[in-house]
Write an enzyme that holds these catalytic residues in place. Sequence first.
Site, short mmCIF file in Angstrom:
data_model
loop_
_atom_site.label_atom_id
_atom_site.label_comp_id
_atom_site.label_asym_id
_atom_site.label_seq_id
_atom_site.Cartn_x
_atom_site.Cartn_y
_atom_site.Cartn_z
N SER A 80 -55.52 29.02 60.62
CA SER A 80 -56.15 27.79 61.11
C SER A 80 -55.20 26.61 60.96
O SER A 80 -54.30 26.61 60.11
CB SER A 80 -57.42 27.51 60.30
OG SER A 80 -57.92 26.21 60.55
N TYR B 168 -62.21 26.97 52.40
CA TYR B 168 -61.83 27.53 53.70
C TYR B 168 -60.33 27.35 53.94
O TYR B 168 -59.62 28.29 54.30
CB TYR B 168 -62.64 26.86 54.80
CG TYR B 168 -62.26 27.24 56.21
CD1 TYR B 168 -62.73 28.42 56.78
CD2 TYR B 168 -61.44 26.42 56.98
CE1 TYR B 168 -62.40 28.77 58.09
CE2 TYR B 168 -61.11 26.75 58.29
CZ TYR B 168 -61.59 27.93 58.83
OH TYR B 168 -61.25 28.27 60.12
#
Length: 271
Positions: A162, A175
Site C-alpha cells: 500500500s 495497517y
Amino acid sequence: MPGHESALDRKPEWQPRYPGSGRMKGKVAIITGADSGIGRATAVLFAREGAKVAIAYLEEDDDAAKTKELCEQEGSEAITFRCDLGRKEDAGKLVEKTLDAFGQIDSLIQIAGEQHPDYDITDITPEQLQRTFQSNIYSMFYVAQAARPHLKRGATIVNCTSITMYQGAPILLDYSATKGAITAFTRSLSGQLIDDGIRVNAVAPGPIWTPLNPCGGMPEEEMDDWGTDTPMGRAGEPNEVAPAFLFLACEDSSYMAGQVLHPNGGTVVGS
C-alpha cells in the site's frame, strides 16, 4: 468488515478495459480477497486473459458467487473457497482445493486484507493488532508456505502492499505496519526464490474505491472527500489497479523481481 460490494450505492468499476490477448492462457491463479474490489477486478481480468481462478474470500458469499459468474462469462473456469487465511490450516485447504480442481498453481495473487482506523495509538487493542497482522501478513506467509512445493519455474507471486507503507497513515498505524512488513516480505522472498525461477513482486495501490474503506475501514467523516488529495484529484477504481497485478504475473514482466508498482493517482513515493 470488510463489507459487501453488493451493498455499495456506487459500485466499484471492475470491468476489464481491453480485450484479452491470452497472457495467462493455461495458467492457474489463486487470488485472495477476490470476492470484491481490487481482487474481483483482478480475477475477471485474469479470466479474460485465459487463467483459471481460485477465488479466496472471508465471508461475503454473494460477492464471491458474482465474481465466479463474471470469470465464467469470460470463458474461463473458477472456484470459490470461503476461508480465513489468517489461520494456517485454511491456507493449506485453499491450496489443496485449487490443486484438486485444476491440478497446478502458477500464480499467487495476495490481495486480501483489513484495516481499522484509530485516532490514538492507545485505542488499538491487542486483539485488533493481532487480527490485522493475521489477515494482512500472516496470511501471505501461510499461503506461500502451502503453495511453495507446487510452484514450478516460471511461477509468480504478487503481493498487495500500500501507499501507506511509503507515506504512513496516522489513523492506520497497525495497517500501515503490516504493509511495511509485506514490502519487506516481498523483497526477501524474491531473493529466496529467484534462483528457482519464481518471481515475487508487489503492487502498492493508493486510495481505491472498494468496500474496504466505506464499510468501516475509514471513519465516516473522512469519506466525503476521500481520495481527492491525490495529484489526480480522485480515488482510483479497481480496474485501474488490476492490470498491475496482471503485468507482474505474466511474462511481460519477465525481467522484474522484488519490485513494487504504484497505481496511486500520481503521488511520487520512494520505490
